[in-house]
Design a protein around this motif. Structure first.
Motif, PDB file in Angstrom:
ATOM      1  N   GLN A 195     -17.798  37.387  22.582  1.00 26.32           N
ATOM      2  CA  GLN A 195     -17.030  36.434  21.758  1.00 26.32           C
ATOM      3  C   GLN A 195     -16.546  35.275  22.623  1.00 26.32           C
ATOM      4  OE1 GLN A 195     -16.330  36.244  18.075  1.00 26.32           O
ATOM      5  NE2 GLN A 195     -16.268  34.315  19.150  1.00 26.32           N
ATOM      6  N   GLY A 196     -16.254  35.563  23.897  1.00 20.76           N
ATOM      7  CA  GLY A 196     -15.841  34.508  24.828  1.00 20.76           C
ATOM      8  C   GLY A 196     -16.923  33.439  25.015  1.00 20.76           C
ATOM      9  N   TYR A 197     -18.186  33.798  24.871  1.00 17.12           N
ATOM     10  CA  TYR A 197     -19.293  32.845  25.034  1.00 17.12           C
ATOM     11  C   TYR A 197     -19.658  32.142  23.724  1.00 17.12           C
ATOM     12  CZ  TYR A 197     -20.340  35.705  29.209  1.00 17.12           C
ATOM     13  OH  TYR A 197     -20.277  36.394  30.390  1.00 17.12           O
ATOM     14  N   SER A 198     -19.078  32.600  22.620  1.00 20.40           N
ATOM     15  CA  SER A 198     -19.561  32.171  21.303  1.00 20.40           C
ATOM     16  C   SER A 198     -18.636  31.139  20.656  1.00 20.40           C
ATOM     17  CB  SER A 198     -19.674  33.394  20.386  1.00 20.40           C
ATOM     18  OG  SER A 198     -20.255  33.043  19.158  1.00 20.40           O
ATOM     19  N   ASP A 199     -19.209  30.027  20.223  1.00 23.38           N
ATOM     20  CA  ASP A 199     -18.415  29.045  19.465  1.00 23.38           C
ATOM     21  C   ASP A 199     -18.063  29.609  18.095  1.00 23.38           C
ATOM     22  OD1 ASP A 199     -18.555  27.228  21.512  1.00 23.38           O
ATOM     23  OD2 ASP A 199     -20.381  26.262  20.742  1.00 23.38           O
ATOM     24  N   ALA A 200     -19.052  30.219  17.452  1.00 23.70           N
ATOM     25  CA  ALA A 200     -18.831  30.747  16.098  1.00 23.70           C
ATOM     26  C   ALA A 200     -18.268  32.170  16.193  1.00 23.70           C
ATOM     27  CB  ALA A 200     -20.155  30.765  15.333  1.00 23.70           C
ATOM     28  N   PRO A 201     -17.461  32.567  15.204  1.00 24.16           N
ATOM     29  CA  PRO A 201     -16.955  33.944  15.216  1.00 24.16           C
ATOM     30  C   PRO A 201     -18.086  34.951  15.038  1.00 24.16           C
ATOM     31  CG  PRO A 201     -16.335  32.803  13.180  1.00 24.16           C
ATOM     32  CD  PRO A 201     -16.989  31.785  14.057  1.00 24.16           C
ATOM     33  N   LEU A 202     -17.992  36.042  15.771  1.00 24.40           N
ATOM     34  CA  LEU A 202     -18.959  37.149  15.644  1.00 24.40           C
ATOM     35  C   LEU A 202     -18.358  38.072  14.590  1.00 24.40           C
ATOM     36  CD1 LEU A 202     -19.524  37.464  19.485  1.00 24.40           C
ATOM     37  CD2 LEU A 202     -21.114  36.479  17.805  1.00 24.40           C
ATOM     38  N   ILE A 203     -18.913  38.027  13.371  1.00 26.10           N
ATOM     39  CA  ILE A 203     -18.170  38.561  12.225  1.00 26.10           C
ATOM     40  C   ILE A 203     -18.310  40.064  12.019  1.00 26.10           C
ATOM     41  CG2 ILE A 203     -18.147  36.316  11.053  1.00 26.10           C
ATOM     42  CD1 ILE A 203     -20.181  37.535   9.035  1.00 26.10           C
ATOM     43  N   THR A 204     -19.204  40.709  12.766  1.00 25.82           N
ATOM     44  CA  THR A 204     -19.201  42.173  12.728  1.00 25.82           C
ATOM     45  C   THR A 204     -19.771  42.724  14.030  1.00 25.82           C
ATOM     46  OG1 THR A 204     -19.480  44.046  11.212  1.00 25.82           O
ATOM     47  CG2 THR A 204     -21.487  42.867  11.784  1.00 25.82           C
ATOM     48  N   ASP A 207     -24.502  35.126  28.294  1.00 26.07           N
ATOM     49  CA  ASP A 207     -24.049  33.821  27.781  1.00 26.07           C
ATOM     50  C   ASP A 207     -25.237  33.018  27.246  1.00 26.07           C
ATOM     51  OD1 ASP A 207     -24.922  33.457  30.410  1.00 26.07           O
ATOM     52  OD2 ASP A 207     -23.523  31.820  30.805  1.00 26.07           O
ATOM     53  N   GLU A 208     -26.400  33.136  27.907  1.00 27.33           N
ATOM     54  CA  GLU A 208     -27.610  32.443  27.414  1.00 27.33           C
ATOM     55  C   GLU A 208     -27.967  32.952  26.013  1.00 27.33           C
ATOM     56  OE1 GLU A 208     -31.104  32.520  29.992  1.00 27.33           O
ATOM     57  OE2 GLU A 208     -32.434  32.455  28.237  1.00 27.33           O
ATOM     58  N   THR A 209     -27.933  34.269  25.855  1.00 28.49           N
ATOM     59  CA  THR A 209     -28.332  34.859  24.564  1.00 28.49           C
ATOM     60  C   THR A 209     -27.342  34.486  23.456  1.00 28.49           C
ATOM     61  OG1 THR A 209     -29.320  36.701  25.777  1.00 28.49           O
ATOM     62  CG2 THR A 209     -28.883  37.052  23.438  1.00 28.49           C
ATOM     63  N   VAL A 210     -26.061  34.525  23.788  1.00 27.20           N
ATOM     64  CA  VAL A 210     -25.061  34.219  22.755  1.00 27.20           C
ATOM     65  C   VAL A 210     -25.137  32.732  22.374  1.00 27.20           C
ATOM     66  CG1 VAL A 210     -22.583  34.142  22.258  1.00 27.20           C
ATOM     67  CG2 VAL A 210     -23.571  36.154  23.378  1.00 27.20           C
ATOM     68  N   ARG A 211     -25.385  31.874  23.378  1.00 30.85           N
ATOM     69  CA  ARG A 211     -25.531  30.446  23.052  1.00 30.85           C
ATOM     70  C   ARG A 211     -26.781  30.215  22.189  1.00 30.85           C
ATOM     71  NH1 ARG A 211     -21.517  28.814  26.320  1.00 30.85           N
ATOM     72  NH2 ARG A 211     -21.624  29.679  28.408  1.00 30.85           N
ATOM     73  N   GLN A 248     -37.738  34.001  16.995  1.00 29.78           N
ATOM     74  CA  GLN A 248     -37.664  35.202  16.140  1.00 29.78           C
ATOM     75  C   GLN A 248     -36.824  34.939  14.888  1.00 29.78           C
ATOM     76  OE1 GLN A 248     -35.931  39.341  16.912  1.00 29.78           O
ATOM     77  NE2 GLN A 248     -35.599  38.750  14.754  1.00 29.78           N
ATOM     78  N   ALA A 249     -35.752  34.176  15.066  1.00 34.41           N
ATOM     79  CA  ALA A 249     -34.907  33.868  13.901  1.00 34.41           C
ATOM     80  C   ALA A 249     -35.727  33.138  12.836  1.00 34.41           C
ATOM     81  CB  ALA A 249     -33.694  33.042  14.332  1.00 34.41           C
ATOM     82  N   ALA A 302     -26.640  27.027  14.235  1.00 32.77           N
ATOM     83  CA  ALA A 302     -26.524  25.562  14.097  1.00 32.77           C
ATOM     84  C   ALA A 302     -27.785  24.977  13.455  1.00 32.77           C
ATOM     85  CB  ALA A 302     -26.278  24.935  15.466  1.00 32.77           C
ATOM     86  N   ARG A 303     -28.935  25.592  13.723  1.00 37.13           N
ATOM     87  CA  ARG A 303     -30.203  25.111  13.135  1.00 37.13           C
ATOM     88  C   ARG A 303     -30.411  25.599  11.708  1.00 37.13           C
ATOM     89  NH1 ARG A 303     -35.069  25.675  17.537  1.00 37.13           N
ATOM     90  NH2 ARG A 303     -33.902  25.136  19.406  1.00 37.13           N
ATOM     91  N   GLY A 304     -29.464  26.352  11.174  1.00 34.90           N
ATOM     92  CA  GLY A 304     -29.563  26.799   9.780  1.00 34.90           C
ATOM     93  C   GLY A 304     -30.464  28.003   9.596  1.00 34.90           C
ATOM     94  N   LEU A 305     -30.711  28.764  10.681  1.00 30.59           N
ATOM     95  CA  LEU A 305     -31.581  29.943  10.571  1.00 30.59           C
ATOM     96  C   LEU A 305     -30.809  31.187  10.156  1.00 30.59           C
ATOM     97  CD1 LEU A 305     -33.735  29.213  13.732  1.00 30.59           C
ATOM     98  CD2 LEU A 305     -34.415  28.937  11.328  1.00 30.59           C
TER      99      LEU A 305
END
Ligand SMILES: NC(=O)c1ccc[n+]([C@@H]2O[C@H](COP(=O)([O-])OP(=O)(O)OC[C@H]3O[C@@H](n4cnc5c(N)ncnc54)[C@H](OP(=O)(O)O)[C@@H]3O)[C@@H](O)[C@H]2O)c1
Length: 279
Positions: free
Chosen positions: A149-158, A117-121, A90-91, A128-131
């Motif tokens: 946020q605990g499952y996410s490497d990148a910050p969830l900015i909003t 956790d699957e969805t957040v990863r 979808q992305a 990471a794929r630039g989408l």
């Protein structure tokens, strides 16, 4: 009209605090209004796969002639696409429809299946794929926001949630602050209901402003991002004309005091979750 781009910051990302929402806009209206909004000075546009207008939003952006790197563009992953693989597909589709990589990709509503956790990863993988440039959430109660946020490497900015004078949302505002994130208010005008509010009319009169302008000013003055929607150019202009006045502390408190237990307009959250105020 003054044309500042006032921003809220999360993890070093500057998000224009006043954006333009496109829910319910048919493609022709979305294209026309996105172009007009950008010409008026808006620099933040909100859409979603489920709004079925991403292509038109992309066309409106290009019609405006505003350089792409001056615009903050958000879209969202629909809940039917939360499995690993489906989400990235979808992305890709959203980026293709928009004709550009979005700045922010949100999970539209929380869901327990597939596991979060699957969805957040998968969302992190899309980044990471630039989408998308950044990732975030929508409609996540505060405990679920912390969990994601605990499952996410990148910050969830909003975390984009329903927010306007008739909802308090203090726990959500506090959670966003604690996590170094931001709150984005959807239905910031309570779907037009603020226009009839006697308190907002009275405060507006003192500043020569409309109830809608007072409401949007109340939000951005707290550092909350607001994304009002309209299909009328005149109202888009009105909603953007909030930079030349300031609400007093007392006025801010009077508006916050309008919150009420039955103020929620769009309670479409999955029954696996409860809002903070209902917990
Ligand atoms: N993440 C989510 O789940 C979610 C859910 C809902 C919305 N959203 C996002 O948030 C955006 C805004 O929310 P929304 O569209 O529900 O509601 P809104 O912006 O609170 O209100 C839009 C309604 O108010 C009217 N309006 C606009 N400006 C006005 C003004 N100055 N005075 C009086 N009425 C005014 C519009 O009518 P006219 O068009 O006739 O001007 C429209 O009927 C959406 O477009 C979408 O991008 C996200």
């Amino acid at each position: 009209m003054p044309n500042p781009t006032v921003t809220a910051e999360a993890a070093g990302v500057a998000i224009p605090v006043l954006g333009f929402g496109t829910w319910m806009l048919e493609p022709d209206d979305a294209r026309r209004m996105v172009r007009s909004a950008l010409e008026m000075g808006y620099r933040h546009i909100d859409t979603a796969w489920i709004y079925k207008n991403e292509k038109a939003v992309g066309e409106g952006i290009r019609d405006s002639g505003v350089p792409r790197d001056e615009i903050f563009l958000t879209t969202k992953i629909w809940v039917a696409h939360f499995a690993d693989g489906d989400l990235q597909r979808q992305a890709e589709e959203s980026a293709e429809s928009l004709g550009t990589t979005p700045d922010l990709l949100l999970l539209h509503w929380p869901k327990r299946k597939p596991a979060m956790d699957e969805t957040v990863r998968a969302l992190n993988d899309a980044k990471a794929r630039g989408l998308t440039r950044h990732i975030g959430l929508s409609n996540f109660p505060s405990a679920v926001f912390r969990e994601a946020q605990g499952y996410s490497d990148a910050p969830l900015i909003t975390n984009q949630v329903e927010h306007h004078p008739y909802l308090s949302n203090q726990p959500l505002i506090a959670a966003a602050k604690e996590l170094g994130s931001t709150l984005t208010a959807w239905s910031p005008l309570a779907q037009g209901k603020v226009a009839e509010d006697a308190t907002l009319v009275e405060i507006g009169r003192a500043h020569g402003k409309t109830p809608g302008q007072v409401t949007l000013r109340w939000l951005v003055q707290q550092g909350i991002i607001a994304i009002p929607r309209t299909q009328k150019e005149s109202r888009a202009r009105e909603n953007f004309d909030i930079w030349d006045f300031q609400l007093t502390g007392e006025e801010m408190q009077r508006i916050s005091a309008l919150a009420r237990p039955d103020g929620r307009l769009g309670d479409w959250i999955d029954p696996d979750f409860v809002w903070d105020d209902a917990a």
